[in-house]
Design an enzyme around this catalytic site. Structure first.
Site, short mmCIF file in Angstrom:
data_model
loop_
_atom_site.label_atom_id
_atom_site.label_comp_id
_atom_site.label_asym_id
_atom_site.label_seq_id
_atom_site.Cartn_x
_atom_site.Cartn_y
_atom_site.Cartn_z
CG ASN A 73 102.82 45.15 52.98
OD1 ASN A 73 103.74 44.77 53.70
ND2 ASN A 73 102.21 44.36 52.11
CB CYS A 136 111.78 35.77 52.94
SG CYS A 136 111.63 33.97 53.03
CE LYS A 172 100.96 34.55 50.46
NZ LYS A 172 100.50 35.35 51.58
CG ASN A 199 103.71 36.94 49.46
OD1 ASN A 199 103.28 38.03 49.86
ND2 ASN A 199 104.35 36.10 50.23
C1 LIG Z 1 100.15 44.60 55.45
C2 LIG Z 1 100.40 43.27 54.79
C3 LIG Z 1 101.27 42.37 55.39
C4 LIG Z 1 101.52 41.12 54.80
N1 LIG Z 1 102.36 40.23 55.44
C5 LIG Z 1 102.54 38.98 54.91
C6 LIG Z 1 103.31 38.00 55.60
O1 LIG Z 1 103.81 38.22 56.70
N2 LIG Z 1 103.47 36.79 55.01
C7 LIG Z 1 102.91 36.48 53.79
O2 LIG Z 1 103.08 35.34 53.31
N3 LIG Z 1 102.15 37.39 53.12
C8 LIG Z 1 101.95 38.61 53.66
N4 LIG Z 1 101.15 39.53 53.00
C9 LIG Z 1 100.56 39.15 51.70
C10 LIG Z 1 99.12 38.63 51.85
O3 LIG Z 1 99.06 37.48 52.66
C11 LIG Z 1 98.52 38.32 50.46
O4 LIG Z 1 99.26 37.28 49.84
C12 LIG Z 1 98.51 39.54 49.53
O5 LIG Z 1 98.20 40.70 50.25
C13 LIG Z 1 97.54 39.39 48.36
O6 LIG Z 1 96.22 39.23 48.82
P1 LIG Z 1 95.15 40.47 48.88
O7 LIG Z 1 95.14 41.11 47.53
O8 LIG Z 1 93.86 39.84 49.27
O9 LIG Z 1 95.66 41.41 49.92
C14 LIG Z 1 100.88 40.78 53.58
C15 LIG Z 1 100.00 41.69 52.98
C16 LIG Z 1 99.74 42.92 53.57
C17 LIG Z 1 98.77 43.86 52.91
#
Ligand SMILES: Cc1cc2nc3c(=O)[nH]c(=O)nc-3n(C[C@H](O)[C@H](O)[C@H](O)COP(=O)(O)O)c2cc1C
Length: 311
Positions: A73, A136, A172, A199
């Site tokens: 993403n 960021c 984070k 992240n």
């Molecule tokens: C569509 C999408 C949007 C995300 N937006 C954010 C965000 O706004 N802030 C953030 O700290 N992490 C964001 N993440 C990261 C997730 O919080 C997480 O750290 C990352 O996806 C790894 O976990 P997972 O493998 O369970 O998805 C986003 C992830 C996805 C897939």
């Protein structure tokens, strides 16, 4: 002989969770009704989408795509800005309190000073925990490097947040660094109450027929099962370096993944991409799978299992 069923309750930075499964930030936005749905579906806590000082439209579509290894993403931190976010979070918090599920409010900022302002602003919503997303770009940096890229900038953000809020907060971290343990230690030394790791992992997918990247932003963040080994390694390194609790995040999609993450040292678990794969029921499903595994293996509670793979 029947073993007693394992206890999934845990606590992070003084917050009591009925189970360790936390909706990861950004995956389902900040709508109070959606967050309520996740809470009623069995999550231990929910995290809102990261919010910044000003409204942001984010990147044009396509911004997120499932693929064989999980999800990629580049949403572009779409958010309504702090002014509109606060009433949304107040509504979400009231609903979630009735369900008994804590609200974690995620913030980000483009400059160091803005992190202080964001921490002060988010106080008005009184979330149970603040999550500080430092992955960021720092627009004050000559190369626009993220705040998460060095121990110095991560520590500077942490110091400022601590000065502007009395609500406990988690920082984070990004896996895209050479020494995540050093960054975690710097963040702990400046007063963070917890660490969320990790992240997403920077990546790119190309559509060979279209001869172009699949995302409008070209590069994006990988999440889901392909990043699990990387997340486990990061959590294990952080666990060895700090005493504050870790919300282990990255590739957790079933009870065994959850057990592995706790064995690497996590106190709670973020669940992101798996929500797309298994729906909002994923929280109750992983909880049951984790409880079954623990009961079968003779772990009475999470404390008994935490960090055990590193002994
Ligand atoms: C569509 C999408 C949007 C995300 N937006 C954010 C965000 O706004 N802030 C953030 O700290 N992490 C964001 N993440 C990261 C997730 O919080 C997480 O750290 C990352 O996806 C790894 O976990 P997972 O493998 O369970 O998805 C986003 C992830 C996805 C897939």
């Amino acid at each position: 002989m029947n073993r007693p069923s394992a206890d999934l309750a845990c606590s992070i930075a003084g917050l009591k969770l009925r189970n360790p499964l936390v909706l990861a930030s950004g995956v389902l936005g900040t709508s109070p009704t959606l967050l309520e749905r996740v809470a009623r579906s069995g999550a231990g806590a929910v995290t809102s989408k990261s919010c910044g000082p000003e409204p942001r439209a984010g990147h044009p579509n396509p911004v997120a795509l499932p693929w064989g290894g999980g999800v990629i993403n580049a949403v572009g931190l779409t958010n309504p800005g702090i002014e509109q976010e606060v009433p949304l979070l107040i509504e979400a918090r009231q609903i979630l309190r009735a369900v008994g599920v804590p609200l974690i409010a995620s913030i980000f900022a483009p400059t160091l000073d803005d992190f202080g302002r964001m921490a002060a602003g988010i106080n008005q919503a009184q979330p149970d925990l603040i999550e500080v997303n430092i992955s960021c770009p720092n627009v004050g940096d000559e190369f626009g490097k993220p705040f998460s890229a060095s121990a110095d900038t991560a520590a500077a953000v942490t110091r400022l947040v601590r000065q502007h809020t009395s609500i406990p907060f988690s920082v984070k971290l990004s896996p895209n660094v050479t020494d995540i343990a050093q960054i975690a230690a710097a963040v702990e030394a400046e007063g963070a109450h917890a660490i969320t790791a990790i992240n997403t992992v920077p990546g790119m997918l190309i559509d060979a027929y279209a001869a172009q990247p699949v995302l409008s932003n070209r590069v994006g963040g990988l999440s889901g099962w392909s990043i699990k080994p990387l997340a486990l390694r990061c959590v294990a390194e952080i666990y060895r370096a700090v005493r504050i609790p870790i919300i282990g995040t990255g590739g957790v999609s079933c009870g065994l993944d959850a057990a592995e993450m706790i064995m690497a040292g996590a106190a709670a678990l973020g669940v992101g991409a798996a929500v797309y794969q298994r729906g909002v029921e994923v929280f109750a499903q992983i909880s049951e799978e984790l409880r079954d595994f623990m009961t079968q293996q003779g772990y009475q509670d999470l404390e008994n299992m935490r960090g055990i793979a590193l002994k």
